[in-house]
Design a protein around this motif. Structure first.
Motif, PDB file in Angstrom:
ATOM      1  N   GLU A  31     -20.727  -4.061   3.347  1.00  0.00           N
ATOM      2  CA  GLU A  31     -21.985  -3.640   2.733  1.00  0.00           C
ATOM      3  C   GLU A  31     -21.764  -2.439   1.841  1.00  0.00           C
ATOM      4  O   GLU A  31     -20.962  -1.562   2.127  1.00  0.00           O
ATOM      5  CB  GLU A  31     -23.001  -3.268   3.818  1.00  0.00           C
ATOM      6  N   GLY A  32     -22.512  -2.399   0.740  1.00  0.00           N
ATOM      7  CA  GLY A  32     -22.543  -1.169  -0.038  1.00  0.00           C
ATOM      8  C   GLY A  32     -22.129  -1.304  -1.478  1.00  0.00           C
ATOM      9  O   GLY A  32     -21.166  -1.995  -1.814  1.00  0.00           O
ATOM     10  N   MET A  33     -22.888  -0.623  -2.338  1.00  0.00           N
ATOM     11  CA  MET A  33     -22.547  -0.462  -3.752  1.00  0.00           C
ATOM     12  C   MET A  33     -22.136   0.997  -3.897  1.00  0.00           C
ATOM     13  O   MET A  33     -22.950   1.876  -4.141  1.00  0.00           O
ATOM     14  CB  MET A  33     -23.757  -0.806  -4.618  1.00  0.00           C
ATOM     15  N   TRP A  34     -20.848   1.274  -3.711  1.00  0.00           N
ATOM     16  CA  TRP A  34     -20.329   2.629  -3.552  1.00  0.00           C
ATOM     17  C   TRP A  34     -19.986   3.245  -4.900  1.00  0.00           C
ATOM     18  O   TRP A  34     -19.462   2.585  -5.790  1.00  0.00           O
ATOM     19  CB  TRP A  34     -19.092   2.604  -2.668  1.00  0.00           C
ATOM     20  N   THR A  35     -20.239   4.549  -5.026  1.00  0.00           N
ATOM     21  CA  THR A  35     -19.809   5.269  -6.209  1.00  0.00           C
ATOM     22  C   THR A  35     -18.296   5.469  -6.152  1.00  0.00           C
ATOM     23  O   THR A  35     -17.702   5.502  -5.070  1.00  0.00           O
ATOM     24  CB  THR A  35     -20.507   6.633  -6.309  1.00  0.00           C
ATOM     25  N   PHE A  36     -17.685   5.621  -7.306  1.00  0.00           N
ATOM     26  CA  PHE A  36     -16.225   5.749  -7.351  1.00  0.00           C
ATOM     27  C   PHE A  36     -15.747   7.065  -6.742  1.00  0.00           C
ATOM     28  O   PHE A  36     -14.583   7.161  -6.333  1.00  0.00           O
ATOM     29  CB  PHE A  36     -15.738   5.613  -8.797  1.00  0.00           C
ATOM     30  N   ASP A  37     -16.614   8.072  -6.680  1.00  0.00           N
ATOM     31  CA  ASP A  37     -16.197   9.335  -6.073  1.00  0.00           C
ATOM     32  C   ASP A  37     -16.514   9.399  -4.584  1.00  0.00           C
ATOM     33  O   ASP A  37     -16.314  10.439  -3.947  1.00  0.00           O
ATOM     34  CB  ASP A  37     -16.841  10.524  -6.801  1.00  0.00           C
ATOM     35  N   PHE A  39     -15.914   6.249  -2.435  1.00  0.00           N
ATOM     36  CA  PHE A  39     -15.623   4.898  -1.965  1.00  0.00           C
ATOM     37  C   PHE A  39     -14.910   4.956  -0.611  1.00  0.00           C
ATOM     38  O   PHE A  39     -14.004   5.770  -0.414  1.00  0.00           O
ATOM     39  CB  PHE A  39     -14.739   4.172  -2.981  1.00  0.00           C
ATOM     40  N   PRO A  40     -15.293   4.092   0.338  1.00  0.00           N
ATOM     41  CA  PRO A  40     -14.717   4.145   1.692  1.00  0.00           C
ATOM     42  C   PRO A  40     -13.346   3.480   1.784  1.00  0.00           C
ATOM     43  O   PRO A  40     -13.182   2.408   2.383  1.00  0.00           O
ATOM     44  CB  PRO A  40     -15.764   3.398   2.525  1.00  0.00           C
ATOM     45  N   THR A  41     -12.353   4.108   1.191  1.00  0.00           N
ATOM     46  CA  THR A  41     -11.013   3.523   1.191  1.00  0.00           C
ATOM     47  C   THR A  41     -10.469   3.349   2.611  1.00  0.00           C
ATOM     48  O   THR A  41      -9.747   2.379   2.891  1.00  0.00           O
ATOM     49  CB  THR A  41     -10.047   4.405   0.385  1.00  0.00           C
ATOM     50  N   ALA A  42     -10.796   4.277   3.506  1.00  0.00           N
ATOM     51  CA  ALA A  42     -10.315   4.168   4.885  1.00  0.00           C
ATOM     52  C   ALA A  42     -10.903   2.931   5.563  1.00  0.00           C
ATOM     53  O   ALA A  42     -10.213   2.234   6.317  1.00  0.00           O
ATOM     54  CB  ALA A  42     -10.676   5.424   5.673  1.00  0.00           C
ATOM     55  N   LYS A  43     -12.175   2.645   5.298  1.00  0.00           N
ATOM     56  CA  LYS A  43     -12.825   1.471   5.884  1.00  0.00           C
ATOM     57  C   LYS A  43     -12.200   0.193   5.361  1.00  0.00           C
ATOM     58  O   LYS A  43     -11.987  -0.776   6.114  1.00  0.00           O
ATOM     59  CB  LYS A  43     -14.323   1.508   5.556  1.00  0.00           C
ATOM     60  N   VAL A  44     -11.882   0.161   4.080  1.00  0.00           N
ATOM     61  CA  VAL A  44     -11.253  -1.019   3.493  1.00  0.00           C
ATOM     62  C   VAL A  44      -9.873  -1.243   4.113  1.00  0.00           C
ATOM     63  O   VAL A  44      -9.501  -2.374   4.443  1.00  0.00           O
ATOM     64  CB  VAL A  44     -11.146  -0.872   1.959  1.00  0.00           C
ATOM     65  N   LYS A  45      -9.129  -0.162   4.286  1.00  0.00           N
ATOM     66  CA  LYS A  45      -7.801  -0.295   4.893  1.00  0.00           C
ATOM     67  C   LYS A  45      -7.908  -0.774   6.336  1.00  0.00           C
ATOM     68  O   LYS A  45      -7.137  -1.632   6.784  1.00  0.00           O
ATOM     69  CB  LYS A  45      -7.067   1.033   4.833  1.00  0.00           C
ATOM     70  N   GLU A  46      -8.884  -0.238   7.063  1.00  0.00           N
ATOM     71  CA  GLU A  46      -9.083  -0.635   8.457  1.00  0.00           C
ATOM     72  C   GLU A  46      -9.472  -2.111   8.563  1.00  0.00           C
ATOM     73  O   GLU A  46      -8.993  -2.827   9.441  1.00  0.00           O
ATOM     74  CB  GLU A  46     -10.184   0.231   9.084  1.00  0.00           C
ATOM     75  N   THR A  47     -10.328  -2.563   7.656  1.00  0.00           N
ATOM     76  CA  THR A  47     -10.847  -3.928   7.730  1.00  0.00           C
ATOM     77  C   THR A  47      -9.885  -4.953   7.153  1.00  0.00           C
ATOM     78  O   THR A  47      -9.705  -6.043   7.710  1.00  0.00           O
ATOM     79  CB  THR A  47     -12.198  -4.028   6.982  1.00  0.00           C
ATOM     80  N   TYR A  48      -9.244  -4.611   6.012  1.00  0.00           N
ATOM     81  CA  TYR A  48      -8.444  -5.593   5.296  1.00  0.00           C
ATOM     82  C   TYR A  48      -6.955  -5.249   5.216  1.00  0.00           C
ATOM     83  O   TYR A  48      -6.170  -6.036   4.681  1.00  0.00           O
ATOM     84  CB  TYR A  48      -8.996  -5.777   3.881  1.00  0.00           C
ATOM     85  N   GLY A  49      -6.585  -4.072   5.688  1.00  0.00           N
ATOM     86  CA  GLY A  49      -5.183  -3.693   5.652  1.00  0.00           C
ATOM     87  C   GLY A  49      -4.661  -3.419   4.261  1.00  0.00           C
ATOM     88  O   GLY A  49      -3.454  -3.508   4.006  1.00  0.00           O
TER      89      GLY A  49
END
Length: 691
Positions: A31-37, A39-49
């Motif tokens: 979920e989410g339309m995140w701003t570039f400053d 962005f949940p990079t940690a969440k993406v790594k946790e979810t998708y590696g």
């Protein structure tokens, strides 16, 4: 469909996401339309590696493009831009002549000398983001009503001027996030010479028509190409995205970089009730009737039918969108979830919070009474929605003449120095004005004003005088010369003296109603806009204290990044696969509109590889304005262009449901196959692939 105008959907479907009471302010997976400053990079790594580092983010930001109402991406070193066909159909219409029908026949080029400038189109690429929250808050501290709005507009104009100066190749824009919880200065590189390179014929770009809109499976080549020019030459764009030659796999991570237009996920219950009870029903009634008038007009001749293709498609799309939104707002579960979130926020307020902020939810509820009373007068007299282009030109000329005589800080915000170049371009660029088409819109607006406000209303009398809607619209449309860009330029250059001396009936009409329209706008700002912004900022600060920036702001047509995976969905026991192939296009074709193949696709049947992926679905969270957004894999390759959502995504204006909400994309593989086998665009294929 026309994601550019409104992909803000709504429908009464499963609400698992919005019903999560444990953490109403925390974004769920995908979920989410995140701003570039933020962005949940940690969440993406946790979810998708997958690790998305700063270099990856910077590369994507540098290639993401904001068009007029749409999104796009730079996909070659020579300024080539990928977007949707429905994002450039207006350009194809404007460039068409009685001898050439680019909308229905397509626009193909063999050499760059054949590329043609799109009237009114601009392209912007984000350069930087600066937090200016303290500056805005300091300027508005202690103010209320219209004074609050004016101070906010003045400070925004000052910050934009300071950020951009007089450089017309740069655009600065102060954008509100989290309903006023944050303010950021977005600085863009602007290109005003944007040329059409490729547009597929309508039957290919919108195969399936309204019945398939917001549905899946889909078989649409909803893609088009533009090129950025400067000083008469293609712009060199070393920071571009590679065009993928293979389709993504099931469950693969994909990201969407684009400019979602508007969502209402942070609105309060009372604000949503106004949308549900007043705004949407009123607009839907008018869209329905206007749709019928356009269909009738198109049925009168083949020429009329060609004229209405773009507007009718957009109108039907909007009707479907807001029909879905209305269903969502009428579902008790949606409103109950919103009430639960408000209750949780209120319960978490400390005594200090209550003393500082009071009850902003009650303040917003009180504003709704006035908002409902002023809605129809404000809509008919001052808004430009569903208006004729010729009247819009006249109003712009009249107001610009008044405002440009003032210091920039004292003007209406849309006429500040930093915003005038865009106003001027859109006003003076040549466009394909069809008087008969214009009259439909102006006559309809006048008829509805008399119907909704009543004949005896002062605004109705101002708008009509002693004339009928039919007679007035005929007189104004037939008498005006504003369809000629040279006439508009002379009035723009001549300023207020030229405007007042003009005998053009549309200019005189705009002058006649403008003072009252501006007075009504001022009243609306004092009683609705100002109090709403103040109360919404208080709610935003309460939310910030509870959730911080662990969640994302509502869409504001500013650059965002969403993440998700390629997958289908299951609903009521039926599973929908994630992919369609070219074979399905030919199976779906019936020979009758809207399932009639274009002649080019019919002729290419034996050449096209039937197994190539055509369209695919993913869990990305998008909304209107995302049309044309690049869908990107982990290697920052463009695997397609987002062009639609499925029917279950129609609740996206108010909530995200990851179980069944899907983005629909035309695959890069399909675009390449069609360019090569259907359209013989060898040079374009080589530019995209290097082969």
């Amino acid at each position: 469909m026309s994601l550019k105008s409104v992909l803000t959907y709504g429908a009464a479907f499963a609400l698992a996401a919005v019903m999560a009471p444990a953490a109403p302010g925390t974004a769920l997976a995908d979920e989410g339309m995140w701003t570039f400053d933020n962005f949940p990079t940690a969440k993406v790594k946790e979810t998708y590696g997958v690790t998305l580092d700063k270099a990856w983010m910077d590369k994507v930001q540098a290639a993401a493009v904001r068009l007029s109402g749409c999104s796009a991406s730079v996909v070659s070193p020579d300024g080539l831009v990928l977007t949707n066909a429905h994002c450039v159909i207006a350009c194809a219409q404007d460039l068409s002549t009685p001898q050439t029908d680019y909308v229905n026949d397509g626009f193909l080029t063999k050499a760059r000398t054949e590329e043609k400038t799109c009237p009114g189109q601009t392209a912007e690429i984000l350069l930087s983001i600066t937090d200016v929250t303290r500056d805005i808050n300091a300027a508005t501290k202690g103010l209320s009503g219209a004074d609050f709005v004016k101070a906010q507009n003045v400070k925004s104009a000052e910050l934009e001027k300071a950020g951009c100066g007089d450089d017309k190749t740069i655009r600065c824009q102060v954008i509100s996030f989290y309903q006023g919880g944050e303010y950021k200065l977005y600085k863009y590189r602007r290109y005003t010479d944007v040329r059409l390179v490729f547009y597929p014929e309508y039957k290919a770009g919108f195969f399936g028509g309204d019945p398939d809109n917001f549905n899946f499976p889909r078989y649409n080549l909803d893609s088009g190409f533009l090129r950025l020019y400067e000083n008469g030459q293609p712009v060199k764009t070393p920071q571009h995205l590679k065009f993928a030659t293979t389709a993504p796999k099931e469950n693969e991570l994909v990201l969407v970089a684009g400019n979602p237009g508007s969502t209402s996920r942070l609105l309060t219950v009372s604000q949503l009730e106004t949308l549900r009870d007043v705004t949407i029903p009123t607009q839907q009634l008018m869209r329905s009737e206007l749709r019928g008038r356009l269909i009738q007009f198109g049925a009168e001749s083949e020429a009329n039918k060609k004229i209405t293709v773009d507007t009718l498609t957009s109108l039907e799309n909007g009707f479907k969108v807001f029909y879905g939104q209305q269903l969502a707002l009428q579902d008790p579960r949606v409103m109950e979830a919103k009430r639960a979130e408000e209750a949780a926020l209120k319960a978490g307020m400390s005594a200090e919070d209550k003393a500082l902020y009071g009850d902003p939810w009650a303040d917003l509820a009180a504003v709704q009474v006035t908002a409902k009373d002023l809605y129809l007068p404000y809509y008919f007299l001052d808004s430009s929605l569903n208006s004729s282009s010729l009247f819009s030109y006249a109003r712009t000329l009249v107001r610009a003449a008044k405002e440009r005589a003032k210091p920039s800080a004292e003007r209406l915000p849309e006429f500040a120095d930093t915003r005038l170049p865009l106003v001027e371009k859109r006003l003076l660029d040549k466009s394909n004005i069809i008087p008969a088409h214009e009259r439909i819109f102006l006559e309809f607006r006048l008829l509805k004003a008399r119907e909704y406000l009543t004949t005896d209303n002062a605004i109705t009398k101002l708008m009509l005088g002693k004339e009928s809607p039919e007679g007035l619209s005929k007189r104004l449309i037939e008498g005006t010369k504003l369809g000629d860009p040279a006439v508009r330029k002379a009035l723009w250059d001549g300023g207020l003296a030229a405007i007042q001396a003009s005998d053009d009936p549309m200019i005189q009409y705009a002058l006649r109603i403008d003072d009252q329209a501006l007075a009504l706008r001022k009243e609306y700002e004092a009683k609705v806009s100002g109090p709403t912004r103040i109360a919404a900022e208080k709610v935003a600060k309460i939310r910030f204290k509870a959730y911080g920036n662990s969640t994302y702001p509502d869409a504001t047509f500013s650059l965002r990044l969403s993440y998700g995976k390629v997958t289908g969905w299951t609903y009521r026991g039926q599973t929908v696969p994630a992919f369609t192939q070219f074979a399905g296009l030919y199976d779906r074709a019936t020979g009758n509109d809207p399932y009639e193949l274009s002649p080019k696709f019919a002729a290419a049947k034996g050449k096209i590889d039937p197994k190539i992926v055509y369209n695919f679905s993913s869990t990305n969270d998008i909304i209107g304005g995302n049309s044309g957004s690049p869908v990107i894999n982990a290697k920052a390759e463009v695997v397609g262009a987002a062009f639609d959502g499925n029917i279950h995504s129609l609740g996206g204006a108010y909530y995200y449901d990851g179980a069944i909400s899907r983005t629909v994309t035309v695959a890069s593989t399909a675009i390449l196959e069609a360019l090569d086998k259907v359209y013989d665009q060898k040079a374009l294929v080589k530019e995209l692939t290097g082969k």
